[in-house]
Design an enzyme around this catalytic site. Structure first.
Site, mmCIF file in Angstrom:
data_model
loop_
_atom_site.group_PDB
_atom_site.id
_atom_site.type_symbol
_atom_site.label_atom_id
_atom_site.label_comp_id
_atom_site.label_asym_id
_atom_site.label_seq_id
_atom_site.Cartn_x
_atom_site.Cartn_y
_atom_site.Cartn_z
ATOM 1 N N ASN A 166 9.234 43.100 35.657
ATOM 2 C CA ASN A 166 10.279 43.092 34.643
ATOM 3 C C ASN A 166 10.809 41.685 34.435
ATOM 4 O O ASN A 166 10.426 40.738 35.130
ATOM 5 C CB ASN A 166 11.436 44.017 35.051
ATOM 6 C CG ASN A 166 11.409 45.345 34.332
ATOM 7 O OD1 ASN A 166 11.185 45.404 33.125
ATOM 8 N ND2 ASN A 166 11.633 46.429 35.058
ATOM 9 N N ASP A 223 16.505 44.329 35.304
ATOM 10 C CA ASP A 223 15.483 44.933 34.445
ATOM 11 C C ASP A 223 15.043 43.876 33.427
ATOM 12 O O ASP A 223 14.775 42.749 33.787
ATOM 13 C CB ASP A 223 16.050 46.196 33.795
ATOM 14 C CG ASP A 223 14.988 47.196 33.372
ATOM 15 O OD1 ASP A 223 13.948 46.775 32.827
ATOM 16 O OD2 ASP A 223 15.188 48.411 33.564
#
Length: 305
Positions: free
Chosen positions: A156, A212
């Site tokens: 990510n 993320d």
């Protein structure tokens, strides 16, 4: 490039840019020529497009879960789907295989990614058993894939500094963001070091989530969505927290700069698998959010085969 000194967490007017909730919205992408925002819904197996000024919305259904999208220099999008890299013709809806995935797609799928200034599409994978670092980071260049051997569980937070000399890469379950030196001419990464390690104790009352998807602004600061933290952080290239934006959704997934001045920060979020109590507390979960920021972002590069 230097960024301002850290400031106290700030309140910001967060609005809902698109009210229809996704299961797991991801990979927001501003298309400046169309003045439109694209994004995906991973378990919903779809690509979405919103023209904010008119409110027009379009959806393209996919046969499998997408992980990320980038613009294709010859038009349309490159979509990293579970079983390979595909071209999506956004005029006709035609989906064409560019390259089959080189891994066991029953256990691994493509995830977060973006293009560098040379038109390479960097795209990582997620190892779905999540019991070891079975994911990695790939470089899709000239319709071929190269494994960069950055071992992760879930790849990510892939982003580049404005001068393309730094690459950011997060391993979400490890709560860790790494920083690499990047050679744009060759696409080589080197000198891996820790940007920031977040607390992984989810039972802690002040648990702030895990890193993320992300994007870098024009001053070189790294904006990161903190999944299960209900916030977006702006970090310096040294890992200092410069700004915190609290959100009406607990699970932000990625950010993208958009609008004519690139000062609208779009934030995708998720609701898939969240408890009824959490969804009652955070009714905007799954929606695309937006907030105005002081520092503009950068235009995204396209994939060039």
């Amino acid at each position: 490039m230097s960024v301002p000194a850290p400031s106290a967490p700030s309140a910001a007017a967060v609005t809902v840019a698109f009210p229809e909730p996704m299961l797991l919205g991801e990979s927001p992408l501003w298309h400046a020529q169309e003045a439109a925002l694209y994004w995906i819904d991973i378990p919903g197996k779809a690509v979405h497009r919103l023209h904010p000024e008119s409110g027009q919305h379009k959806r393209w259904d996919l046969p499998e879960e997408p992980g990320s999208i980038v613009r294709h220099a010859q038009g349309g999008l490159v979509v990293a789907i579970r079983t390979g890299m595909f071209h999506l013709n956004t005029d006709t809806g035609a989906l064409t295989l560019l390259l089959a995935a080189p891994y066991d797609s029953s256990r691994i799928r493509f995830n977060d990614g973006r293009c560098d200034a040379s038109g390479r599409f960097w795209c990582g994978t997620i190892y779905e058993p999540r019991d070891r670092d079975g994911g990695t980071l790939y470089c899709f260049e000239r319709n071929a894939l190269r494994d960069a051997h950055h071992a992760v569980v879930t790849s990510n937070g892939l982003a580049f500094s404005p001068d393309q000399r730094l690459m950011y890469h997060a391993n979400t379950p490890a709560h860790r963001i790494n920083l690499y030196d990047y050679d744009l001419a060759t696409g080589a990464t080197s000198n891996c070091r820790l940007l920031r390690q977040f607390d992984s104790d989810k039972s802690a009352p002040d648990y702030g989530g895990r890193p993320d998807g992300a994007a870098v602004d024009s001053q070189g600061a790294y904006w990161c969505a903190m999944f299960e933290g209900g916030r977006v952080l702006r970090l310096s290239p040294q890992g200092e927290i410069l700004q915190e934006i609290r959100l009406p959704a607990r699970c932000p997934t990625m950010v993208a700069f958009g609008g004519d001045d690139l000062r609208t920060l779009y934030i995708t979020t998720g609701r898939n698998g969240r408890s009824p109590a959490e969804l009652a507390q955070y009714p905007e979960s799954g929606c695309v959010l937006a907030v105005r920021v002081d520092v503009p972002g950068q235009l995204e590069y396209s994939y060039r085969p």
